[in-house]
Design an enzyme around this catalytic site. Structure first.
Site, PDB file in Angstrom:
ATOM      1  N   SER A   1       0.847  -1.253   0.057  1.00 36.70           N
ATOM      2  CA  SER A   1      -0.132   0.061   0.105  1.00 36.70           C
ATOM      3  C   SER A   1       1.036   0.945  -0.055  1.00 36.70           C
ATOM      4  O   SER A   1       1.651   1.461   0.920  1.00 36.70           O
ATOM      5  CB  SER A   1      -0.964  -0.069   1.296  1.00 36.70           C
ATOM      6  OG  SER A   1      -1.504   1.457   1.354  1.00 36.70           O
TER       7      SER A   1
ATOM      8  N   HIS B   1      -1.227  -1.288  -4.110  1.00 36.57           N
ATOM      9  CA  HIS B   1      -2.525  -0.987  -3.767  1.00 36.57           C
ATOM     10  C   HIS B   1      -2.457   0.670  -3.557  1.00 36.57           C
ATOM     11  O   HIS B   1      -1.486   1.247  -2.705  1.00 36.57           O
ATOM     12  CB  HIS B   1      -2.462  -1.776  -2.416  1.00 36.57           C
ATOM     13  CG  HIS B   1      -3.900  -1.579  -1.586  1.00 36.57           C
ATOM     14  ND1 HIS B   1      -4.945  -2.246  -1.966  1.00 36.57           N
ATOM     15  CD2 HIS B   1      -4.443  -0.993  -0.762  1.00 36.57           C
ATOM     16  CE1 HIS B   1      -5.948  -1.829  -1.222  1.00 36.57           C
ATOM     17  NE2 HIS B   1      -5.661  -0.926  -0.365  1.00 36.57           N
TER      18      HIS B   1
ATOM     19  N   ASP C   1      -4.827   3.807  -1.705  1.00 36.37           N
ATOM     20  CA  ASP C   1      -5.955   3.768  -0.817  1.00 36.37           C
ATOM     21  C   ASP C   1      -6.385   5.360  -1.256  1.00 36.37           C
ATOM     22  O   ASP C   1      -5.733   6.406  -0.914  1.00 36.37           O
ATOM     23  CB  ASP C   1      -5.422   3.932   0.365  1.00 36.37           C
ATOM     24  CG  ASP C   1      -4.990   2.265   0.925  1.00 36.37           C
ATOM     25  OD1 ASP C   1      -6.185   1.524   0.761  1.00 36.37           O
ATOM     26  OD2 ASP C   1      -4.175   2.054   1.478  1.00 36.37           O
TER      27      ASP C   1
ATOM     28  N   MET D   1      -9.057   8.181  -0.063  1.00 37.78           N
ATOM     29  CA  MET D   1      -9.993   8.508   0.914  1.00 37.78           C
ATOM     30  C   MET D   1     -10.561  10.062   0.903  1.00 37.78           C
ATOM     31  O   MET D   1      -9.887  10.810   0.396  1.00 37.78           O
ATOM     32  CB  MET D   1      -9.310   8.558   2.348  1.00 37.78           C
ATOM     33  CG  MET D   1      -8.410   7.106   2.648  1.00 37.78           C
ATOM     34  SD  MET D   1      -7.532   7.139   4.076  1.00 37.78           S
ATOM     35  CE  MET D   1      -6.798   5.611   4.149  1.00 37.78           C
TER      36      MET D   1
ATOM     37  N   HIS E   1      -8.329   1.185  -4.151  1.00 32.91           N
ATOM     38  CA  HIS E   1      -9.258   0.849  -2.931  1.00 32.91           C
ATOM     39  C   HIS E   1     -10.024   2.345  -2.688  1.00 32.91           C
ATOM     40  O   HIS E   1      -9.210   3.170  -2.237  1.00 32.91           O
ATOM     41  CB  HIS E   1      -8.464   0.427  -1.891  1.00 32.91           C
ATOM     42  CG  HIS E   1      -9.352   0.089  -0.579  1.00 32.91           C
ATOM     43  ND1 HIS E   1      -8.688  -0.227   0.562  1.00 32.91           N
ATOM     44  CD2 HIS E   1     -10.592   0.283  -0.353  1.00 32.91           C
ATOM     45  CE1 HIS E   1      -9.698  -0.334   1.553  1.00 32.91           C
ATOM     46  NE2 HIS E   1     -11.017  -0.281   1.063  1.00 32.91           N
TER      47      HIS E   1
ATOM     48  N   MET F   1     -12.039   4.395  -0.745  1.00 35.40           N
ATOM     49  CA  MET F   1     -12.743   4.517   0.622  1.00 35.40           C
ATOM     50  C   MET F   1     -13.456   5.933   0.701  1.00 35.40           C
ATOM     51  O   MET F   1     -13.013   6.788   1.258  1.00 35.40           O
ATOM     52  CB  MET F   1     -11.724   4.569   1.567  1.00 35.40           C
ATOM     53  CG  MET F   1     -11.239   3.287   1.879  1.00 35.40           C
ATOM     54  SD  MET F   1      -9.963   3.015   3.041  1.00 35.40           S
ATOM     55  CE  MET F   1      -8.856   3.198   1.668  1.00 35.40           C
TER      56      MET F   1
ATOM     57  N   MET G   1     -11.468  -5.941   5.225  1.00 36.69           N
ATOM     58  CA  MET G   1     -10.862  -5.017   6.054  1.00 36.69           C
ATOM     59  C   MET G   1     -10.494  -5.656   7.539  1.00 36.69           C
ATOM     60  O   MET G   1     -11.317  -6.190   7.996  1.00 36.69           O
ATOM     61  CB  MET G   1     -11.519  -3.704   6.205  1.00 36.69           C
ATOM     62  CG  MET G   1     -11.761  -2.705   5.024  1.00 36.69           C
ATOM     63  SD  MET G   1     -10.135  -2.279   4.355  1.00 36.69           S
ATOM     64  CE  MET G   1      -9.132  -1.587   5.620  1.00 36.69           C
TER      65      MET G   1
ATOM     66  N   ASP H   1      -6.890  -6.555   4.089  1.00 33.78           N
ATOM     67  CA  ASP H   1      -6.370  -5.128   4.064  1.00 33.78           C
ATOM     68  C   ASP H   1      -6.275  -4.581   5.480  1.00 33.78           C
ATOM     69  O   ASP H   1      -7.324  -4.671   6.103  1.00 33.78           O
ATOM     70  CB  ASP H   1      -6.908  -4.292   3.263  1.00 33.78           C
ATOM     71  CG  ASP H   1      -6.240  -2.929   3.091  1.00 33.78           C
ATOM     72  OD1 ASP H   1      -5.226  -2.558   3.470  1.00 33.78           O
ATOM     73  OD2 ASP H   1      -6.914  -2.094   2.246  1.00 33.78           O
TER      74      ASP H   1
HETATM   75  C1  DX5 Z   1      -6.283   1.569   5.536  1.00 34.99           C
HETATM   76  C2  DX5 Z   1      -6.027   1.002   4.175  1.00 34.99           C
HETATM   77  C3  DX5 Z   1      -4.974   0.208   3.935  1.00 34.99           C
HETATM   78  C4  DX5 Z   1      -3.723   0.668   4.652  1.00 34.99           C
HETATM   79  C5  DX5 Z   1      -2.957  -0.527   5.400  1.00 34.99           C
HETATM   80  O1  DX5 Z   1      -7.630   2.118   5.462  1.00 34.99           O
HETATM   81  O2  DX5 Z   1      -7.136   0.446   3.320  1.00 34.99           O
HETATM   82  O3  DX5 Z   1      -4.637  -0.167   2.862  1.00 34.99           O
HETATM   83  O4  DX5 Z   1      -2.459   1.501   3.978  1.00 34.99           O
HETATM   84  O5  DX5 Z   1      -1.858  -0.081   6.118  1.00 34.99           O
HETATM   85  P1  DX5 Z   1      -1.173  -1.271   6.992  1.00 34.99           P
HETATM   86  O6  DX5 Z   1      -0.612  -2.439   6.247  1.00 34.99           O
HETATM   87  O7  DX5 Z   1      -0.175  -0.380   7.698  1.00 34.99           O
HETATM   88  O8  DX5 Z   1      -2.370  -1.731   8.151  1.00 34.99           O
HETATM   89 ZN    ZN Z   2      -6.714  -0.246   1.282  1.00 32.34          ZN
END
Ligand code: DX5
Ligand code: ZN
Length: 215
Positions: A7, A30, A32, A34, A63, A65, A137, A175
């Site tokens: 990620s 990956h 993320d 947000m 991903h 969110m 998750m 994840d």
């Molecule tokens: C959290 C993200 C993850 C995050 C995971 O909301 O969706 O992808 O980057 O990070 P680690 O591996 O540090 O838990």
């Molecule tokens: Zn993620």
């Protein structure tokens, strides 16, 4: 075959190209996204995915969110995402099914993600709709570096059984809080794609960390 998806949320955003090159053995990257509404944090969006696409041929696993993610399917597809994952909790079911159909039209692979509170059975209509990936998750979405929620292991096993029954080609991605120890547990429970942020980019040697996750 287990896939590892570092990620980039845990990477140095000022040096993304170098950070991508530090994990040449990673299967996917990956990303993320947000929106500060679906999760209490802001991260990156369409322009960053477009820039990444210019610098790597790697599979971009995006991903989302964000609330009402259907609004962004076309933009992220055009930016070069290979797979878009939307949260089951981020809109009403008819709108999510519309978003999945838009992904088909745009030629990107489609995924559905579950927050920790959401039950395994919720994936059934989406498996039937032919999703390419279910993401479970194992932390509350929003931040990297949180502790793995071991109580999600049973849900991973349940979703794996649903996948085998209804859509065996579908990937099962996990994840949140994945490190060399928890990787073993999620693989045993049935996951085949592992996202890891801090375990990879927090390591002195990110490529070695990727190999360690693969076990
Ligand atoms: C959290 C993200 C993850 C995050 C995971 O909301 O969706 O992808 O980057 O990070 P680690 O591996 O540090 O838990
Ligand atoms: Zn993620």
């Amino acid at each position: 075959m287990i896939k590892i998806a570092p990620s980039i949320l845990s990477a140095d955003f000022c040096n993304l190209q170098r950070e991508i090159e530090r994990v040449p053995n990673a299967d996917w990257l990956h990303v993320d996204v947000m929106d500060g509404m679906f999760v209490p944090n802001l991260s990156i969006g369409v322009p960053v995915v477009a820039s990444m696409r210019k610098h790597t041929k790697r599979f971009l696993d995006v991903h989302l969110m964000v609330e009402k993610p259907g609004r962004y399917v076309e933009a992220f597809s055009k930016a070069g995402a290979d797979l878009l994952t939307v949260h089951l909790e981020a809109d009403m079911p008819p709108a999510l099914h519309d978003a999945l159909r838009a992904m088909d039209r745009c030629g990107v692979k489609k995924g559905i993600a579950l927050r920790p509170i959401t039950a395994a059975e919720a994936v059934l209509p989406y498996l039937e709709a032919g999703v390419d990936l279910i993401l479970i998750m194992t932390v509350e979405p929003g931040f990297g570096g949180q502790k793995f929620m071991a109580e999600q292991l049973e849900k991973i096993a349940q979703v794996r059984r649903c996948i085998e029954k209804y859509n065996p080609a579908c990937h099962l991605e996990v994840d949140g809080g994945v490190n060399a120890d928890t990787a073993r547990q999620v693989i045993a429970a049935g996951a085949d794609v592992l996202v890891a942020g801090s375990a990879v980019y927090g390591a002195a040697d990110p490529a070695a960390a990727v190999d360690a996750l693969r076990g």
